[in-house]
Write a protein that holds these residues in place. Sequence first.
Motif, short mmCIF file in Angstrom:
data_model
loop_
_atom_site.label_atom_id
_atom_site.label_comp_id
_atom_site.label_asym_id
_atom_site.label_seq_id
_atom_site.Cartn_x
_atom_site.Cartn_y
_atom_site.Cartn_z
N ARG B 201 0.83 -1.20 0.00
CA ARG B 201 0.00 0.00 0.00
C ARG B 201 0.87 1.25 0.00
O ARG B 201 0.65 2.20 -0.74
CB ARG B 201 -0.88 -0.03 1.24
CG ARG B 201 -2.12 0.79 1.10
CD ARG B 201 -3.02 0.58 2.28
NE ARG B 201 -2.44 1.12 3.49
CZ ARG B 201 -2.79 0.74 4.70
NH1 ARG B 201 -3.69 -0.22 4.86
NH2 ARG B 201 -2.24 1.28 5.76
N ARG B 202 1.89 1.20 0.82
CA ARG B 202 2.76 2.35 0.94
C ARG B 202 3.52 2.61 -0.36
O ARG B 202 3.64 3.75 -0.81
CB ARG B 202 3.75 2.10 2.07
CG ARG B 202 4.69 3.23 2.33
CD ARG B 202 5.56 2.81 3.49
NE ARG B 202 6.80 3.54 3.50
CZ ARG B 202 7.00 4.61 4.25
NH1 ARG B 202 6.05 5.05 5.00
NH2 ARG B 202 8.15 5.21 4.22
N ARG B 205 1.43 4.43 -2.73
CA ARG B 205 1.31 5.84 -2.39
C ARG B 205 2.51 6.63 -2.88
O ARG B 205 2.39 7.71 -3.45
CB ARG B 205 1.21 5.99 -0.88
CG ARG B 205 -0.16 6.35 -0.40
CD ARG B 205 -0.13 6.64 1.06
NE ARG B 205 0.24 8.01 1.34
CZ ARG B 205 0.62 8.44 2.53
NH1 ARG B 205 0.68 7.60 3.53
NH2 ARG B 205 0.94 9.69 2.72
N TYR B 206 3.68 6.04 -2.64
CA TYR B 206 4.90 6.73 -3.04
C TYR B 206 4.97 6.88 -4.55
O TYR B 206 5.40 7.89 -5.08
CB TYR B 206 6.12 5.95 -2.54
CG TYR B 206 6.55 6.42 -1.18
CD1 TYR B 206 7.64 7.26 -1.05
CD2 TYR B 206 5.85 6.06 -0.06
CE1 TYR B 206 8.03 7.72 0.19
CE2 TYR B 206 6.22 6.51 1.19
CZ TYR B 206 7.31 7.34 1.31
OH TYR B 206 7.69 7.80 2.53
N ARG B 208 2.51 7.06 -6.65
CA ARG B 208 1.59 8.09 -7.13
C ARG B 208 2.14 9.47 -6.82
O ARG B 208 2.09 10.37 -7.66
CB ARG B 208 0.23 7.93 -6.46
CG ARG B 208 -0.49 6.73 -7.02
CD ARG B 208 -1.95 6.77 -6.64
NE ARG B 208 -2.59 5.56 -7.11
CZ ARG B 208 -3.36 4.79 -6.36
NH1 ARG B 208 -3.60 5.12 -5.10
NH2 ARG B 208 -3.92 3.72 -6.84
#
Lengths: 312, 415
Positions: B201-202, B205-206, B208
């Motif tokens: 998930r992280r 995020r990074y 994007r």
Amino acid sequence: MNAIASTTLSPASRDLSSIDDVIERFAAVDYICNKETATAVFLMTQLQRPLLVEGPPGVGKTELAKVLAQTMDHSLIRLQCYEGLDEAKALYEWEYSKQLLYVQMLKDKLGALLADTASLSDAVSMLQQHESAFFSRHFLLPRPLLQAILSPQPTVLLIDEIDRAEQEFEAFLLETLSDFQVSIPELGTLRAVQRPLVVLTSNATRNLSEALKRRCFFLYIDHPSLDTELHIVQRKVPHVDQRLATQIVQFVQRVRQLHLRKTPSISETLDWALALVVLGASVLSRDLITETLNILLKDKDDIARALDEAVR
Amino acid sequence: MTPKLLTFMRLLREHGVRLSVAESLDALHSVSRIGLQDRELLRLALRTALIKSQADFATFDTLFERFFSLPRRKRRRRVRQRNTSHEGLGQRANPQSNGQPLRPTQPQSQPAQPPAIPHPAPEPPSPDAQEPSQSQEIKALIDLEHAWNQQLQKPLPSDVPHTTQTDGNRANTRIDREFPPDQLAALYREVERLVAPLLTRRALRYRRARRGQFDLRRTVLRSLRGGSEVPFALSYRRRPLGKLRLVVLCDVSGSVWHVSTFLLKLVHTLQAEFTQVRSLLFVSSIVEVTSLFRHMRFPDDFDTLRHYPNLNLFGYSDFGRAFYQFYRDLLGDLTRDTVLVILGDARNNAFDPQEWTLEEIRQRCRRLIWLNPEPRQEWNQDDSVMEVYAPFCDAVLECWTMEHLVQAADVLLQV
């Protein structure tokens, strides 16, 4: 990002025939390696597997790939990994601005082409027939991975510091490394003409994924032993006095035992040896160490600790 | 040779080395290229193909020593048998047949070997009696394998079958007690498994954040400013996300030791998500163990921590003193990007809590998270001074089950 072509010619036979052959031919280009390294290199060339090389910085991991390319007379293509590296930088990109530029320049031509069309939808379908003109190899910007795949000559593909890239990039790399083919939607599947020899290096700042490791052979290169390092110093610093070289290497080996922030690498040993030769030293005295230690070590506290060690 | 190699690989697996079938195949191919004449080369070739982490080198080397230096007599007999039967079958797996001129100086080892001990198995097979020779060979192999297994299994510490997948729900497992080594290894793997979705998930995020969102307004404006109607360069709206630094301060006194090991394992799993990770342990004074984690193998090496110099595990925990030491020596190392995690039960044995040091520390770092390995209702009972420290923490979490651990990971990964 940049492709470095090494064009040095090697002896007649290119393939490495045995482990001893690897050692000899690497030595011929001043790369001293032990049996472990030679075995790994021999097996990777024989079985066409990628080789994952791990080890502390400055022990000659990248150099190994360069030397391999040189001895086998392959060209070397290098992909330097960094945080944020993605497919567009590693594989291929469409040259967007070049495409636009061509559209601008061909404006009239396009106008003439579309002059006969009655409706807008006709014009679109007309354009679609010519679409491939703008998505052809002319506008494709091959990045290192695609370069290695498309290269008609045999290549060594060096993927440097893979541990700096993210895990998703690793997953993407897996796909490429397993079949050496790339699907570009507009062009179809491009297959490797020559299977490149792949060398991946890692400083082990993080654990690589099991899947990637599984597909590679593994080699760990540690700091060299005293004999090996002495050998290297004598090779690379030709005018060094035998006794001085021994003293230098012995000192460096001792310094490596200390828990320093940054352990000196081989290249730093060589720099130091070279500096001492230039200074005309014949014996490694304490004063000399104090004056020149900043070539070997790059941290204030490290230098202080190494000096303590030198006094002892 | 193949069955023996396969046995060896099984042995490696039993000792916790992860091997896939593809890797075993690679190893067999490698051996066929290298030949069996040179024991050292055999070792290196197998290691290159099978072992993918420096931490496993020691295991491999020990097992190799043990496995390939078994009773001479049996080995020789086996080589002989294989030799004859293979010639009978006319399909020797000969390294030379691959067109690889391997070590031309050395003759084929088999013919040179004297038939020293007449083996008890019946007569050497004749070329036309293939069936019996083959079954004999298989029988002999099975016998040998039994013999090896007996030999090898004697010194093994644990032969308990791994119960990794069988008991599915481990999220509620309490982690504040002692586990037998094999279960512990399974639990550590479970930590990795539970944390994996957080990492994915992280990463997304990074990704994007790095790419940014397409900004039409800016794209058009910029191209117009350049006097062109067609936008040559696209503009993106980016909000860069930096990585943080992590400092872990673990109480390792008797009561908290087990949870601490789990937290350290967690941090080990998360280390790629931070630019720098430092691990500090304390009972009453702080010891930095960051360098130990470079080549750490969980859980085998944890016990080395117990014998770490300057770490008196039998002392009384003294949070006040540890925090004061941190304040004195390490305050300068804290930055606006540092997340500090403290694991401890805040049982201060009636020493001075010196909470002002924690306040100072809090002001120097980005976030301060306290993990308490005791259930919430036990906080502030007896000598626990949790409420004295709590005001200076951004988050105070319970941490005594696997689930708590994952929650803690989630909090840690927030930017």
